[in-house]
Design an enzyme around this catalytic site. Sequence first.
Site, mmCIF file in Angstrom:
data_model
loop_
_atom_site.group_PDB
_atom_site.id
_atom_site.type_symbol
_atom_site.label_atom_id
_atom_site.label_comp_id
_atom_site.label_asym_id
_atom_site.label_seq_id
_atom_site.Cartn_x
_atom_site.Cartn_y
_atom_site.Cartn_z
ATOM 1 N N CYS A 156 0.834 -1.201 0.000
ATOM 2 C CA CYS A 156 0.000 0.000 0.000
ATOM 3 C C CYS A 156 0.874 1.258 0.000
ATOM 4 O O CYS A 156 1.510 1.560 -0.992
ATOM 5 C CB CYS A 156 -0.977 -0.053 1.182
ATOM 6 S SG CYS A 156 -2.327 1.119 1.055
ATOM 7 N N HIS B 115 -3.459 -5.755 1.109
ATOM 8 C CA HIS B 115 -2.745 -5.954 2.380
ATOM 9 C C HIS B 115 -2.683 -7.422 2.790
ATOM 10 O O HIS B 115 -3.534 -7.878 3.578
ATOM 11 C CB HIS B 115 -3.450 -5.163 3.487
ATOM 12 C CG HIS B 115 -3.263 -3.689 3.389
ATOM 13 N ND1 HIS B 115 -2.295 -3.005 4.086
ATOM 14 C CD2 HIS B 115 -3.911 -2.769 2.646
ATOM 15 C CE1 HIS B 115 -2.360 -1.713 3.795
ATOM 16 N NE2 HIS B 115 -3.335 -1.537 2.916
ATOM 17 N N GLU C 45 -0.803 -8.682 4.926
ATOM 18 C CA GLU C 45 -0.541 -8.796 6.374
ATOM 19 C C GLU C 45 -1.828 -8.776 7.198
ATOM 20 O O GLU C 45 -1.805 -9.086 8.388
ATOM 21 C CB GLU C 45 0.428 -7.692 6.833
ATOM 22 C CG GLU C 45 -0.188 -6.337 7.111
ATOM 23 C CD GLU C 45 -0.490 -5.522 5.864
ATOM 24 O OE1 GLU C 45 -0.575 -6.111 4.766
ATOM 25 O OE2 GLU C 45 -0.672 -4.294 5.980
#
Lengths: 224, 80
Positions: free
Chosen positions: A85, A194, A196
């Site tokens: 990002c 994302h 994560e």
Amino acid sequence: MKIGVVTFPGSLDDVDARRAVELAGGEAVALWHGDADLKGVDAVILPGGFSYGDYLRCGAIARFAPVMGEVVAAADGGMPVLGICNGFQILCESHLLPGALIRNDHRTFVCRDQVLQVENSSTAWTNGYETGQQITVPLKNGEGGFVADAATIAMLEAEGRVVVRYVDVNPNGSLNGIAGITNERGNVVGLMPHPEHAVEDLCGPGTDGLAFFSSAITALGASA
Amino acid sequence: MARVIVDVMPKPEILDPQGKAVHGALPRLGFTGVSDVRQGKRFELEIAVLDGDAIAEVHRIAETLLSNPVIEDYTVRVDA
């Protein structure tokens, strides 16, 4: 394997990125934007957020942070570097990756569980996936439209450097539905979604993102 | 002391969602004669000694920090 996660003023997802590294079996090391020191890590993650308030352009000021000189040199030397990002925006501003991210074409912030297709499973960050595999990870951005001139887009496509592509919808106006790309060598990867945030069943859409982090550990193990 | 103006604009081929939003608001306000709007940024740099070196330096500032050449063009002019 030690994977460093840089915290800039305005980083939001640095803690989640460190947690993802640990869940993947790595040792997460906190790095600070103001220190020109990678603390001996084997790989670096530039996390999501709004570094320096996104002033000027997203990633434009973070690019000149003291730590980035070390990151650019290490990336040029082959160290795996992942930008998520805002981290992707910083990698583009640093010229480690081509193109740029502009405001979403529909002008609104997007936040959704996004299906992606893995287009290149040979990079340092995607070797744990199969090419063509579809994964679901959260996407949240206001300025995620990937753009580059036509020659650069053609080159990225021809060289297989599109790493992940949006499936079903193009959530931000990215050219060719490009969600993430890699450099020529395959050690530097940037993407807007994302991974994560998709590493545990308890929260998020699943664990499809975990392989980004385990891939780096695999890549480092192979080169050690 | 001199003021040097750097104007940064999105390249013509790059989508400008902010300009589009402004353009979309105009008819609602009764302004109907505008066919397009592009939105950029203006920087005013105060320069102590304005010479050729200073102007060259402003160009380097404009191309390394103030603009991203992938998506933006810039112009440099001295404020009269």
